[in-house]
Design a protein around this motif. Structure first.
Motif, PDB file in Angstrom:
ATOM      1  N   SER A 138       0.874  -1.241  -0.033  1.00  0.00           N
ATOM      2  CA  SER A 138       0.178   0.065  -0.149  1.00  0.00           C
ATOM      3  C   SER A 138       1.019   1.362  -0.026  1.00  0.00           C
ATOM      4  O   SER A 138       0.373   2.202  -0.653  1.00  0.00           O
ATOM      5  CB  SER A 138      -0.922  -0.065   1.274  1.00  0.00           C
ATOM      6  OG  SER A 138      -0.300  -0.077   2.427  1.00  0.00           O
ATOM      7  N   ILE A 139       1.971   1.249   0.764  1.00  0.00           N
ATOM      8  CA  ILE A 139       2.767   2.500   0.662  1.00  0.00           C
ATOM      9  C   ILE A 139       3.286   2.615  -0.807  1.00  0.00           C
ATOM     10  O   ILE A 139       3.637   3.758  -1.214  1.00  0.00           O
ATOM     11  CB  ILE A 139       3.912   2.305   1.601  1.00  0.00           C
ATOM     12  CG1 ILE A 139       3.612   2.058   3.008  1.00  0.00           C
ATOM     13  CG2 ILE A 139       5.024   3.287   1.446  1.00  0.00           C
ATOM     14  CD1 ILE A 139       4.321   1.737   4.135  1.00  0.00           C
ATOM     15  N   ALA A 410       5.691  -6.928  -3.588  1.00  0.00           N
ATOM     16  CA  ALA A 410       4.955  -5.654  -3.465  1.00  0.00           C
ATOM     17  C   ALA A 410       4.544  -4.694  -4.822  1.00  0.00           C
ATOM     18  O   ALA A 410       3.502  -4.478  -4.968  1.00  0.00           O
ATOM     19  CB  ALA A 410       5.784  -4.693  -2.576  1.00  0.00           C
ATOM     20  N   ILE A 411       5.524  -4.983  -5.594  1.00  0.00           N
ATOM     21  CA  ILE A 411       5.283  -4.459  -7.065  1.00  0.00           C
ATOM     22  C   ILE A 411       4.224  -4.961  -7.652  1.00  0.00           C
ATOM     23  O   ILE A 411       3.614  -4.629  -8.498  1.00  0.00           O
ATOM     24  CB  ILE A 411       6.853  -4.472  -7.885  1.00  0.00           C
ATOM     25  CG1 ILE A 411       7.767  -3.395  -7.246  1.00  0.00           C
ATOM     26  CG2 ILE A 411       6.638  -4.331  -9.355  1.00  0.00           C
ATOM     27  CD1 ILE A 411       9.190  -3.589  -7.813  1.00  0.00           C
ATOM     28  N   ILE A 412       4.176  -6.403  -7.589  1.00  0.00           N
ATOM     29  CA  ILE A 412       3.229  -7.187  -7.950  1.00  0.00           C
ATOM     30  C   ILE A 412       1.922  -6.966  -7.683  1.00  0.00           C
ATOM     31  O   ILE A 412       0.708  -6.969  -8.355  1.00  0.00           O
ATOM     32  CB  ILE A 412       3.589  -8.897  -8.061  1.00  0.00           C
ATOM     33  CG1 ILE A 412       4.930  -9.193  -8.757  1.00  0.00           C
ATOM     34  CG2 ILE A 412       2.308  -9.429  -8.544  1.00  0.00           C
ATOM     35  CD1 ILE A 412       5.292 -10.611  -8.524  1.00  0.00           C
ATOM     36  N   VAL A 413       1.805  -6.790  -6.128  1.00  0.00           N
ATOM     37  CA  VAL A 413       0.364  -6.358  -5.560  1.00  0.00           C
ATOM     38  C   VAL A 413      -0.421  -4.985  -5.717  1.00  0.00           C
ATOM     39  O   VAL A 413      -1.241  -4.781  -5.707  1.00  0.00           O
ATOM     40  CB  VAL A 413       0.551  -7.165  -3.940  1.00  0.00           C
ATOM     41  CG1 VAL A 413      -0.745  -6.607  -3.279  1.00  0.00           C
ATOM     42  CG2 VAL A 413       0.975  -8.287  -4.075  1.00  0.00           C
ATOM     43  N   LEU A 417      -4.442  -2.393  -5.957  1.00  0.00           N
ATOM     44  CA  LEU A 417      -5.017  -1.287  -4.971  1.00  0.00           C
ATOM     45  C   LEU A 417      -5.612  -0.342  -5.510  1.00  0.00           C
ATOM     46  O   LEU A 417      -6.064   0.719  -4.937  1.00  0.00           O
ATOM     47  CB  LEU A 417      -3.921  -1.086  -3.599  1.00  0.00           C
ATOM     48  CG  LEU A 417      -3.564  -2.105  -2.969  1.00  0.00           C
ATOM     49  CD1 LEU A 417      -2.481  -1.719  -2.020  1.00  0.00           C
ATOM     50  CD2 LEU A 417      -4.263  -3.202  -2.454  1.00  0.00           C
ATOM     51  N   ARG A 418      -5.344   0.134  -6.767  1.00  0.00           N
ATOM     52  CA  ARG A 418      -5.555   1.308  -7.531  1.00  0.00           C
ATOM     53  C   ARG A 418      -7.228   1.804  -7.374  1.00  0.00           C
ATOM     54  O   ARG A 418      -7.439   2.917  -7.705  1.00  0.00           O
ATOM     55  CB  ARG A 418      -5.312   1.257  -8.746  1.00  0.00           C
ATOM     56  CG  ARG A 418      -3.741   1.114  -9.133  1.00  0.00           C
ATOM     57  CD  ARG A 418      -3.247   1.386 -10.588  1.00  0.00           C
ATOM     58  NE  ARG A 418      -3.370   2.550 -10.871  1.00  0.00           N
ATOM     59  CZ  ARG A 418      -2.711   2.885 -12.207  1.00  0.00           C
ATOM     60  NH1 ARG A 418      -2.315   1.836 -13.125  1.00  0.00           N
ATOM     61  NH2 ARG A 418      -2.781   3.951 -12.751  1.00  0.00           N
TER      62      ARG A 418
END
Length: 543
Positions: A138-139, A410-413, A417-418
């Protein structure tokens, strides 16, 4: 951004990176040491600890997420910041002495010493899942969103750039993170204050005349419903990100922000969280406490930087500005667009400084989170189950590998969240699935010697299923209240299970608590009283 903005940002990048590299070279020893790499043992000063705590906490989730929530909820979202100041005092007085006396380096290590390896491993896995899939992702998402809005660079390139910058800082270890965070805090506070000033000035110019102070007056007048700290049910309806509205009470349910679940949110985050306590675990008690006190004072001023801009954006939007910029592709209002939109109003040069401040916050938080992920996985999973005899050098190198892997995940996930309307609330709610269990296990483990490993294991196993059940079966319960309910249920179960075990009367793993551990210096006591007085005044004024 104009060329001067990129120059300002580049100067910042060079200064932070160069300073980090200098710290790395200066403190590097001939032999790798895992405790030195993960904790910077004994080398962080009180001001470095306090600054690092704030730099790691005040990230995209505050600049973008809290400002977005302020656009929707108003000043009430400040309760996360102001209650944190009170919580830091509790942690400094009661939690840190216990950690330091027992030479605790990671949260799973404490659980292993106090209970057993089963409890420790379960919670380590839970922490890693939340840190990677909720916090780090998320960050990274919020940071890339902000950088894209300000610079116009493609979202994915922004995400890759932030990840690479954060990896560069993280691989230097906790010393580099701790001391570069001092620069990051200075820049983010300076740039954040500039953004707030200009946002208030724009409000005054748009609605009448005057400067930033008059703009603050216009906020109180034009957004009176956004200046209540205690929100009642049905009092305020906010955008849901899908073209409709929902009750703000579901995010901040009345008095629960003062005497209910908000305490669990904060005590778990500031007292039982590897990401945060790691800054203080390598220091002596006096230094650690002074660092936490310094962080508490900084927390009091954070709403000026991360909340007022969101309310200003709401007033400007209400008066016809940013109608397109505040919406997504479907035309629905997305509160999280508030802060990036305001950054585009800044003049040349100052935009570069504020952009640097935002990037500083993002990178500092990413680096701190990644270091904690690496610490837990390396010391509590890899060393314990895969390579008990690993050398110090191998542990450090493996920790660096974990950092890179965590960022790849994190780059994949992050792109998933957009579609969120308020990412800050997403972070709080889904972290809250394990918070009640974690805090129950730690609190009883600290202060009740009889608490057994079996009781802790039950709480660890049930915290996520129980939270999930209540979320979907009782959707009318705000998530903060749900956390409080789960916490009380788990504590009750732990007490019952412990009392039913006759061996608990002589629990060999119970902590020896000496009241002298909780005595503080007179200077700390004076600072704590000042903070409590300020908090009492703030909640009285904005009740």
């Amino acid at each position: 951004m104009k060329p001067i903005d990129y120059i300002v940002f580049l100067v910042y990048f060079v200064i932070v990176s160069g300073y980090g590299y200098w710290i790395y070279r200066k403190n590097r020893t001939g032999q790798a040491d895992s405790k030195d790499y993960f904790l910077a043992e004994g080398s962080l000063t009180w001001w470095a600890i306090g600054a690092s705590l704030i730099a790691s906490n005040i990230s995209a989730e505050q600049f973008i997420g809290t400002s977005g929530s302020a656009f929707a909820l108003g000043l009430a979202i400040s309760t996360y910041e102001w209650m944190a100041a009170a919580t830091l005092l509790v942690v400094a007085i009661f939690f840190i002495p216990i950690y330091l006396k027992n030479r605790i380096y990671t949260m799973p290590q404490f659980l292993s010493q106090r209970y057993n390896d089963a409890v420790s491993t379960i919670m380590a896995v839970f922490w890693l899942l939340v840190y990677v899939f909720v916090n780090l992702s998320s960050i990274l998402y919020l940071g890339a969103l902000a950088v894209q809005t300000v610079s116009g660079i493609d979202f994915y390139y922004c995400m890759y750039g932030l990840a690479i910058f954060a990896i560069f800082i993280t691989l230097g270890g906790m010393k580099v993170i701790g001391y570069t965070d001092v620069i990051q805090v200075f820049v983010l506070v300076l740039g954040g204050l500039a953004t707030t000033y200009l946002a208030l000035d724009l409000v005054a110019t748009t609605l009448g005349d005057g400067g930033a102070w008059e703009g603050l007056g216009f906020l109180r007048k034009e957004a009176a419903d956004h200046f209540s700290m205690i929100i009642s049910k049905g009092e305020l309806m906010i955008p849901n990100g899908q073209g409709g509205t929902r009750d703000a009470y579901m995010d901040l349910p009345g008095l629960s922000v003062l005497i209910g679940g908000m305490w669990i949110v904060n005590l778990n985050y500031w007292g039982c969280n590897q990401y945060i306590t790691q800054r203080a675990l390598g220091a002596d008690l006096k230094t650690a406490r002074s660092g936490l006190l310094f962080a508490a004072f900084l927390k009091l001023m954070m709403p000026i930087i991360v909340v007022l801009p969101g309310i200003a954006a709401y007033v400007l939007f209400k008066n016809g500005q940013f109608q397109t910029e505040m919406a997504n592709e479907a035309g629905h209002v997305i509160p999280d667009h508030a802060y990036p939109v305001l950054l585009n109003l800044l003049p040349e040069g100052l935009k570069g400084l504020s952009f640097a401040a935002l990037t500083a916050a993002i990178v500092a938080s990413l680096a701190g989170k990644a270091n904690s992920i690496s610490t837990i996985f390396t010391l509590d999973i890899y060393k314990k189950f895969f390579n008990r005899n690993a050398s110090e050098k191998r542990l450090v190198n493996f920790g660096k590998l974990v950092v890179v892997v965590a960022f790849i995940v994190a780059i994949i996930v992050a792109p998933v969240l957009r579609n969120l309307d308020q990412a800050f609330q997403y972070i709080q709610e889904y972290t809250g699935f394990i918070s009640p269990g974690v805090f129950a296990i730690f609190a009883l483990g600290f202060f009740w010697k009889r608490t057994t490993a079996s009781a802790a294991l039950v709480a660890a196993v049930l915290t996520i299923p129980l939270s999930t059940y209540l979320k979907f079966q009782f959707q009318e319960i705000p998530f903060i209240d749900r956390m409080g309910i789960v916490f009380l249920i788990l504590v009750a179960l732990m007490v019952i299970i412990t009392l039913l075990d006759p061996k608990s009367k002589n629990n060999p793993k119970g902590l020896e608590i000496d009241s002298s551990m909780f005595k503080t210096s007179s200077s700390f006591a004076v600072g704590a009283v000042i903070i409590c007085g300020i908090l009492a005044a703030l909640y009285t004024i904005f009740w």
